[in-house]
Design a protein around this motif. Sequence first.
Motif, PDB file in Angstrom:
ATOM      1  N   THR A 125       1.142  -1.471   0.083  1.00 23.68           N
ATOM      2  CA  THR A 125      -0.103   0.022  -0.386  1.00 23.68           C
ATOM      3  C   THR A 125       0.605   1.533   0.075  1.00 23.68           C
ATOM      4  OG1 THR A 125      -1.594  -0.922   1.206  1.00 23.68           O
ATOM      5  CG2 THR A 125      -1.810   1.482   1.536  1.00 23.68           C
ATOM      6  N   ALA A 126       1.973   1.314   0.933  1.00 23.14           N
ATOM      7  CA  ALA A 126       2.866   2.313   0.992  1.00 23.14           C
ATOM      8  C   ALA A 126       3.527   2.733  -0.215  1.00 23.14           C
ATOM      9  CB  ALA A 126       3.809   1.912   1.851  1.00 23.14           C
ATOM     10  N   LEU A 127       3.668   1.539  -1.195  1.00 23.69           N
ATOM     11  CA  LEU A 127       4.372   1.764  -2.550  1.00 23.69           C
ATOM     12  C   LEU A 127       3.445   2.125  -3.783  1.00 23.69           C
ATOM     13  CD1 LEU A 127       7.156  -1.626  -2.546  1.00 23.69           C
ATOM     14  CD2 LEU A 127       7.567   1.135  -1.922  1.00 23.69           C
ATOM     15  N   VAL A 128       2.684   1.400  -3.304  1.00 20.76           N
ATOM     16  CA  VAL A 128       1.522   2.453  -4.838  1.00 20.76           C
ATOM     17  C   VAL A 128       1.116   3.754  -4.157  1.00 20.76           C
ATOM     18  CG1 VAL A 128      -0.855   2.105  -5.106  1.00 20.76           C
ATOM     19  CG2 VAL A 128       0.461   0.412  -4.725  1.00 20.76           C
ATOM     20  N   ALA A 129       1.091   4.308  -2.723  1.00 21.22           N
ATOM     21  CA  ALA A 129       0.911   5.397  -2.895  1.00 21.22           C
ATOM     22  C   ALA A 129       2.288   6.830  -3.307  1.00 21.22           C
ATOM     23  CB  ALA A 129       0.752   5.420  -1.572  1.00 21.22           C
ATOM     24  N   LEU A 130       2.465   5.868  -3.229  1.00 22.18           N
ATOM     25  CA  LEU A 130       4.663   6.444  -3.954  1.00 22.18           C
ATOM     26  C   LEU A 130       3.865   6.750  -5.182  1.00 22.18           C
ATOM     27  CD1 LEU A 130       6.997   8.027  -3.355  1.00 22.18           C
ATOM     28  CD2 LEU A 130       8.307   6.078  -3.238  1.00 22.18           C
ATOM     29  N   ILE A 131       3.971   5.160  -5.872  1.00 20.85           N
ATOM     30  CA  ILE A 131       3.478   5.902  -7.391  1.00 20.85           C
ATOM     31  C   ILE A 131       2.583   5.812  -7.936  1.00 20.85           C
ATOM     32  CG2 ILE A 131       2.522   4.447  -9.105  1.00 20.85           C
ATOM     33  CD1 ILE A 131       4.480   1.910  -8.632  1.00 20.85           C
ATOM     34  N   LEU A 132       1.271   6.659  -6.673  1.00 19.29           N
ATOM     35  CA  LEU A 132       0.457   7.451  -7.321  1.00 19.29           C
ATOM     36  C   LEU A 132       0.456   9.384  -6.912  1.00 19.29           C
ATOM     37  CD1 LEU A 132      -2.819   5.601  -5.757  1.00 19.29           C
ATOM     38  CD2 LEU A 132      -1.851   5.701  -8.560  1.00 19.29           C
ATOM     39  N   LEU A 133       1.286   9.265  -6.155  1.00 22.27           N
ATOM     40  CA  LEU A 133       2.400  10.460  -6.177  1.00 22.27           C
ATOM     41  C   LEU A 133       2.840  11.314  -6.912  1.00 22.27           C
ATOM     42  CD1 LEU A 133       2.932  12.957  -4.145  1.00 22.27           C
ATOM     43  CD2 LEU A 133       4.555  12.114  -2.491  1.00 22.27           C
ATOM     44  N   THR A 134       3.862   9.897  -6.758  1.00 19.98           N
ATOM     45  CA  THR A 134       4.771  10.208  -8.226  1.00 19.98           C
ATOM     46  C   THR A 134       4.558  10.181 -10.055  1.00 19.98           C
ATOM     47  OG1 THR A 134       6.730   8.870  -7.623  1.00 19.98           O
ATOM     48  CG2 THR A 134       6.537   9.410  -9.930  1.00 19.98           C
ATOM     49  N   THR A 135       3.028   9.838 -10.234  1.00 20.10           N
ATOM     50  CA  THR A 135       2.426   9.430 -11.125  1.00 20.10           C
ATOM     51  C   THR A 135       2.057  11.511 -11.138  1.00 20.10           C
ATOM     52  OG1 THR A 135       1.965   7.497 -11.053  1.00 20.10           O
ATOM     53  CG2 THR A 135       0.802   9.103 -12.430  1.00 20.10           C
ATOM     54  N   ALA A 136       1.607  11.695  -9.607  1.00 20.16           N
ATOM     55  CA  ALA A 136       0.689  13.436  -9.650  1.00 20.16           C
ATOM     56  C   ALA A 136       1.837  14.105  -9.942  1.00 20.16           C
ATOM     57  CB  ALA A 136      -0.090  13.537  -8.776  1.00 20.16           C
ATOM     58  N   ILE A 137       2.687  14.281  -9.892  1.00 23.31           N
ATOM     59  CA  ILE A 137       3.857  14.844  -9.568  1.00 23.31           C
ATOM     60  C   ILE A 137       4.331  15.068 -11.298  1.00 23.31           C
ATOM     61  CG2 ILE A 137       6.719  15.139  -9.655  1.00 23.31           C
ATOM     62  CD1 ILE A 137       6.191  14.207  -6.684  1.00 23.31           C
ATOM     63  N   LEU A 138       4.538  13.466 -12.286  1.00 24.03           N
ATOM     64  CA  LEU A 138       4.763  14.078 -13.606  1.00 24.03           C
ATOM     65  C   LEU A 138       3.631  14.914 -14.274  1.00 24.03           C
ATOM     66  CD1 LEU A 138       6.651  13.191 -15.991  1.00 24.03           C
ATOM     67  CD2 LEU A 138       5.380  10.870 -15.427  1.00 24.03           C
ATOM     68  N   THR A 139       3.191  13.730 -13.932  1.00 21.04           N
ATOM     69  CA  THR A 139       1.937  15.005 -14.890  1.00 21.04           C
ATOM     70  C   THR A 139       1.050  16.519 -14.143  1.00 21.04           C
ATOM     71  OG1 THR A 139      -0.412  13.847 -12.954  1.00 21.04           O
ATOM     72  CG2 THR A 139       0.191  12.585 -15.550  1.00 21.04           C
ATOM     73  N   THR A 140       1.885  16.748 -13.013  1.00 23.53           N
ATOM     74  CA  THR A 140       1.663  18.601 -12.365  1.00 23.53           C
ATOM     75  C   THR A 140       2.298  18.752 -13.777  1.00 23.53           C
ATOM     76  OG1 THR A 140       0.372  17.685 -10.508  1.00 23.53           O
ATOM     77  CG2 THR A 140       1.476  19.698 -10.975  1.00 23.53           C
ATOM     78  N   VAL A 141       3.551  18.205 -13.470  1.00 24.77           N
ATOM     79  CA  VAL A 141       4.938  19.246 -14.014  1.00 24.77           C
ATOM     80  C   VAL A 141       5.190  19.332 -15.572  1.00 24.77           C
ATOM     81  CG1 VAL A 141       7.412  18.957 -13.550  1.00 24.77           C
ATOM     82  CG2 VAL A 141       5.875  18.725 -11.337  1.00 24.77           C
ATOM     83  N   SER A 142       4.807  18.307 -16.075  1.00 28.03           N
ATOM     84  CA  SER A 142       4.887  18.306 -17.666  1.00 28.03           C
ATOM     85  C   SER A 142       3.666  18.119 -18.134  1.00 28.03           C
ATOM     86  CB  SER A 142       6.103  16.746 -17.590  1.00 28.03           C
ATOM     87  OG  SER A 142       5.334  15.547 -17.502  1.00 28.03           O
ATOM     88  N   ALA A 143       2.353  17.997 -17.775  1.00 27.87           N
ATOM     89  CA  ALA A 143       0.918  18.003 -19.197  1.00 27.87           C
ATOM     90  C   ALA A 143       0.989  18.675 -20.268  1.00 27.87           C
ATOM     91  CB  ALA A 143      -0.510  18.337 -18.375  1.00 27.87           C
ATOM     92  N   PRO A 144       0.945  18.205 -21.519  1.00 25.43           N
ATOM     93  CA  PRO A 144       0.996  18.924 -22.121  1.00 25.43           C
ATOM     94  C   PRO A 144       0.096  19.964 -22.861  1.00 25.43           C
ATOM     95  CG  PRO A 144       1.094  16.738 -22.738  1.00 25.43           C
ATOM     96  CD  PRO A 144       1.047  17.048 -21.534  1.00 25.43           C
ATOM     97  N   GLU A 145      -0.830  19.565 -22.444  1.00 25.16           N
ATOM     98  CA  GLU A 145      -2.095  20.713 -22.538  1.00 25.16           C
ATOM     99  C   GLU A 145      -2.331  21.472 -21.765  1.00 25.16           C
ATOM    100  OE1 GLU A 145      -3.707  17.693 -19.250  1.00 25.16           O
ATOM    101  OE2 GLU A 145      -2.414  17.726 -21.415  1.00 25.16           O
ATOM    102  N   ALA A 146      -0.980  21.510 -20.249  1.00 25.66           N
ATOM    103  CA  ALA A 146      -1.092  22.837 -19.285  1.00 25.66           C
ATOM    104  C   ALA A 146      -0.384  24.273 -20.309  1.00 25.66           C
ATOM    105  CB  ALA A 146      -0.310  22.509 -18.375  1.00 25.66           C
TER     106      ALA A 146
END
Length: 316
Positions: free
Chosen positions: A273-294
Amino acid sequence: MLNALASADAVTWLSIVVKALVYATAFLAMGSVLSIWALRRLPPSEVQALRRLSVLCAIGAALLSLARLPLRASFLMGGTWQGATDPMMLTMVSESPLGSSIALRLVGLALICAVMLPARLGRPLAAFGVITVAASFVFRGHTLEEPRLLLAALITLHILGLAFWIGAFAPLYRLSGANTARVAGQVSHDFGRIAVWVVGALTLAGGTTLWLLTGNVLTALFTAYGQFFAIKLGVFLAIIAFAAWNKLRLTPALLRQEQGAGARLRGSIRMETALVALILLTTAILTTVSAPEAVNQTARAAAEGQITKMNKGGFL
């Protein structure tokens, strides 16, 4: 990427947290329905618990998704909270890929709540809701690039696989208590049999997506997307290691009702569960910082004179 995070303001960080919570609640809502459908030996009490969990998470995911609209508007106004109530900025955001994504997700989340209806009617509606919610995540981000249809299909498959994995945590954790350890072994066996295919699907979808977006896996490691993908891959491999241990050691021990097997399974689930939470947080950071449509939205807002100062924290 690290420079962008280091200079991120409060709006950007709040957006990352809210997005990660959207992922968590939406994936739990989807995964609970998928677990009801796939894990046929779940006791009726666990099926009922998963129904309640899916509805609660669907409501939470809907509210959090709606909260992303004023946060995006605030970012486009230079990170000022005034943007969260600016009609023009809110209209721009609602008409963006984010707005379309949230609208579709709300429909899917509403359908997931049909899981509380009698199974003959509720399960098909909830299953369609799961697919709709998964598809809502492909309306934005890197799926706006070509080949869009293939990327959308791969990411939808990736989301469904991860949602099923997450959804199985709660029933397995509860069933691994002393009085239901053998039942937990049976359900864990069923989960492990399906998880083998899920792992293959996740690996295929993730690897193909990286190749399509970068063209060269080695070169990708020098890009922000590739670096964050490498982090996610490392965490995913750790999850696979725990899953293999569960399947090869803990599940047989549970079926034999060995002393302490249930406690060890609970510890493994907590780590996963902790590792999955880390994956979700990493994905949130990635898509927030580099979302093309932004990028396109920021340019449009700047052209219309709506940005008061450029936010250095990245994109929402």
